[in-house]
Design a protein around this motif. Structure first.
Motif, PDB file in Angstrom:
ATOM      1  N   HIS A   1       0.660  -1.264   0.530  1.00  0.00           N
ATOM      2  CA  HIS A   1      -0.017   0.329  -0.500  1.00  0.00           C
ATOM      3  C   HIS A   1       1.466   1.191   0.085  1.00  0.00           C
ATOM      4  CE1 HIS A   1      -3.524   2.185   1.468  1.00  0.00           C
ATOM      5  NE2 HIS A   1      -2.352   3.118   1.969  1.00  0.00           N
TER       6      HIS A   1
ATOM      7  N   GLN B   1       1.085   1.417  14.183  1.00  0.00           N
ATOM      8  CA  GLN B   1       2.384   2.286  14.407  1.00  0.00           C
ATOM      9  C   GLN B   1       2.984   2.213  15.148  1.00  0.00           C
ATOM     10  OE1 GLN B   1      -0.390   6.014  14.037  1.00  0.00           O
ATOM     11  NE2 GLN B   1      -0.430   5.778  11.374  1.00  0.00           N
TER      12      GLN B   1
ATOM     13  N   TYR C   1       2.503   8.132   7.996  1.00  0.00           N
ATOM     14  CA  TYR C   1       1.660   7.556   8.999  1.00  0.00           C
ATOM     15  C   TYR C   1      -0.218   8.360   8.356  1.00  0.00           C
ATOM     16  CZ  TYR C   1       4.462   5.976  12.702  1.00  0.00           C
ATOM     17  OH  TYR C   1       5.087   5.237  13.505  1.00  0.00           O
ATOM     18  N   SER C   2      -0.234   9.394   7.821  1.00  0.00           N
ATOM     19  CA  SER C   2      -1.485  10.272   7.041  1.00  0.00           C
ATOM     20  C   SER C   2      -1.798   9.292   5.843  1.00  0.00           C
ATOM     21  CB  SER C   2      -0.808  11.334   6.528  1.00  0.00           C
ATOM     22  OG  SER C   2       0.122  11.659   5.069  1.00  0.00           O
ATOM     23  N   HIS C   3      -1.007   8.338   5.334  1.00  0.00           N
ATOM     24  CA  HIS C   3      -1.049   7.411   4.021  1.00  0.00           C
ATOM     25  C   HIS C   3      -1.911   5.655   4.989  1.00  0.00           C
ATOM     26  CE1 HIS C   3       0.145  10.137   1.440  1.00  0.00           C
ATOM     27  NE2 HIS C   3       1.137   9.894   1.862  1.00  0.00           N
ATOM     28  N   PHE C   4      -1.629   5.528   5.973  1.00  0.00           N
ATOM     29  CA  PHE C   4      -2.027   4.692   6.462  1.00  0.00           C
ATOM     30  C   PHE C   4      -3.220   3.904   5.970  1.00  0.00           C
ATOM     31  CE2 PHE C   4       0.972   2.111   9.733  1.00  0.00           C
ATOM     32  CZ  PHE C   4       2.314   2.255   9.171  1.00  0.00           C
ATOM     33  N   PRO C   5      -3.639   2.321   6.304  1.00  0.00           N
ATOM     34  CA  PRO C   5      -4.862   2.829   5.927  1.00  0.00           C
ATOM     35  C   PRO C   5      -5.915   2.878   7.270  1.00  0.00           C
ATOM     36  CG  PRO C   5      -3.946   0.790   5.086  1.00  0.00           C
ATOM     37  CD  PRO C   5      -2.912   1.434   5.550  1.00  0.00           C
ATOM     38  N   ASP C   6      -6.843   2.409   7.972  1.00  0.00           N
ATOM     39  CA  ASP C   6      -6.923   2.794   9.049  1.00  0.00           C
ATOM     40  C   ASP C   6      -7.085   1.075   9.787  1.00  0.00           C
ATOM     41  OD1 ASP C   6      -8.380   4.289   8.847  1.00  0.00           O
ATOM     42  OD2 ASP C   6     -10.454   4.188   7.593  1.00  0.00           O
ATOM     43  N   GLU C   7      -7.217   0.571   9.380  1.00  0.00           N
ATOM     44  CA  GLU C   7      -6.769  -1.739  10.063  1.00  0.00           C
ATOM     45  C   GLU C   7      -5.315  -0.839  10.008  1.00  0.00           C
ATOM     46  OE1 GLU C   7      -6.559  -2.594   5.701  1.00  0.00           O
ATOM     47  OE2 GLU C   7      -7.629  -0.848   7.203  1.00  0.00           O
TER      48      GLU C   7
ATOM     49  N   LYS D   1      -3.425   1.515  11.661  1.00  0.00           N
ATOM     50  CA  LYS D   1      -3.517   2.721  12.658  1.00  0.00           C
ATOM     51  C   LYS D   1      -2.594   2.023  14.041  1.00  0.00           C
ATOM     52  CE  LYS D   1      -4.955   6.580   9.985  1.00  0.00           C
ATOM     53  NZ  LYS D   1      -6.186   7.486   9.966  1.00  0.00           N
ATOM     54  N   PRO D   2      -3.983   1.083  14.917  1.00  0.00           N
ATOM     55  CA  PRO D   2      -3.343   0.558  15.795  1.00  0.00           C
ATOM     56  C   PRO D   2      -1.603  -0.192  15.922  1.00  0.00           C
ATOM     57  CG  PRO D   2      -5.265   0.095  14.568  1.00  0.00           C
ATOM     58  CD  PRO D   2      -4.774   0.166  13.906  1.00  0.00           C
TER      59      PRO D   2
END
Length: 270
Positions: free
Chosen positions: A159, A202, A191-197, A199-200
Motif C-alpha cells: 500500500h 504504528q 502515517y497519514s497514508h496508513f489504512p485505518d486497519e 493505524k493501531p
C-alpha cells in the motif's frame, strides 16, 4: 591469504553508528575478515564449477542467488511470496512447507523507512532489521509499524509503495550520493497514508539507526564485474557496502555469485 570453496556472500556485524560495519566474505565454512584487507589487492578466480547452496549438487546455472533448479522450485524460501509477501498463501494451505511458514512468516514483522539510494519502504522480521538494513546498504533507518505476520507487513508495504519507492537503486546506493532526509518528518507524513486497519500497529519510537560502512574511496562511475564474463577479477579493495565488494575498477555483487566455486587471494598493498 588464500581461500578456496563455495562462495556464500557477505556476513556482517554492526557495532554502532560510530564504527564501520565489520564485513566477512563467507567461503565454505570459513570467513575472511574484509575490513583488515581494505586498501589491499584482492582477486577472485572462478574455478569452473557451481554448486547449489542448499543441496550441494553441481549445476550449470544457479537460481535466486545460489540454488539449483529443483531447490528453486521446491524450497519454501524460494516461493514467490517471499519477494511478494502480500501474496502469502499460508492460510490457504498451499505453503511449500508449513513449519517454515510458521517459523518465518507467521511471526511479528516490522515495516520500516530506510535511506539507501533514496527513501524507501521495506519489511523484515522483527529482530532481523539490522541485517536487512545493512544488506540493502541503508545509511539510516527507522521502524514505522510492527504487525503480527509477514503477510500483513507485505500488505502495508504494498500500500505504501504507492507513495514511496520499495526498491533500491544500487548504483546510487554505492556512490553514496544521498540527500539528507528528516526521517521523523517523513514518518509522520507516511502515517497519514496508513489504512485505518493498520493505524493501531504504528511504531512510535523516535530512535533511528545510523549505519557506517568501511569505505576508503568513492567511485565516480559504477561498473559491475561478474564471473560470468571474467574468469578472474579484482583490484584494490576500497570498500564494502550492502552485498558488494568495491574495487578501484568496479564492483562485485557477492550474493549474485553464491554457489560459485572460487579462489580468493588477498595481497597486502605495497
Amino acid at each position: 591469504m588464500e581461500l578456496r570453496g563455495i562462495l556464500h556472500g557477505l556476513t556482517h556485524e554492526y557495532h554502532g553508528k560510530d564504527k564501520p560495519v565489520d564485513y566477512y566474505l563467507q567461503i565454505g565454512e570459513e570467513r575472511m575478515p574484509l575490513n583488515e584487507w581494505l586498501g589491499s589487492e584482492l582477486s577472485i578466480t572462478f574455478l569452473g564449477e557451481k554448486n547449489c547452496i542448499a543441496c550441494g549438487r553441481k549445476t550449470n546455472k544457479t537460481f535466486n542467488s545460489g540454488y539449483c533448479y529443483p531447490c528453486f522450485t521446491k524450497l519454501p524460501e524460494n516461493d514467490l511470496c517471499i519477494v511478494k509477501p502480500h501474496e502469502c498463501h499460508f492460510d490457504l494451505g498451499t505453503c511449500r512447507d508449513e513449519s517454515f511458514g510458521e517459523t518465518y512468516c507467521m511471526i511479528p514483522h516490522l515495516v520500516y523507512l530506510a535511506v539507501s539510494s533514496d527513501m524507501k519502504v521495506g519489511l523484515t522480521r522483527k529482530h532481523n532489521q539490522l541485517k536487512r538494513w545493512v544488506d540493502q546498504g541503508a545509511i539510516r533507518a527507522i521502524p514505522i509499524a510492527e504487525v503480527p505476520t509477514r503477510r500483513m507487513a507485505g500488505q502495508l508495504e504494498f500500500h505504501l509503495s504507492q507513495y514511496l519507492p520499495d526498491k533500491t537503486n544500487w548504483r546510487k546506493m554505492l556512490k553514496g550520493d544521498v540527500k539528507e532526509i528528516d526521517l521523523l518528518a517523513m514518518r509522520d507524513e507516511v502515517y497519514s497514508h496508513f489504512p485505518d486497519e493498520f493505524k493501531p500497529f504504528q511504531y512510535r519510537e523516535d530512535e533511528w539507526v545510523d549505519i557506517t560502512y568501511p569505505i576508503l574511496e568513492s567511485l565516480d562511475k559504477i561498473n559491475s564485474k561478474t564471473l560470468d564474463k571474467e574468469e578472474k577479477l579484482g583490484g584494490r579493495l576500497i570498500g564494502v557496502k550492502a552485498q558488494y565488494l568495491i574495487f578501484d575498477n568496479g564492483v562485485f555483487q557477492t550474493r549474485k555469485h553464491a554457489g560459485y566455486q572460487v579462489e580468493i587471494t588477498a595481497t597486502p598493498s605495497a
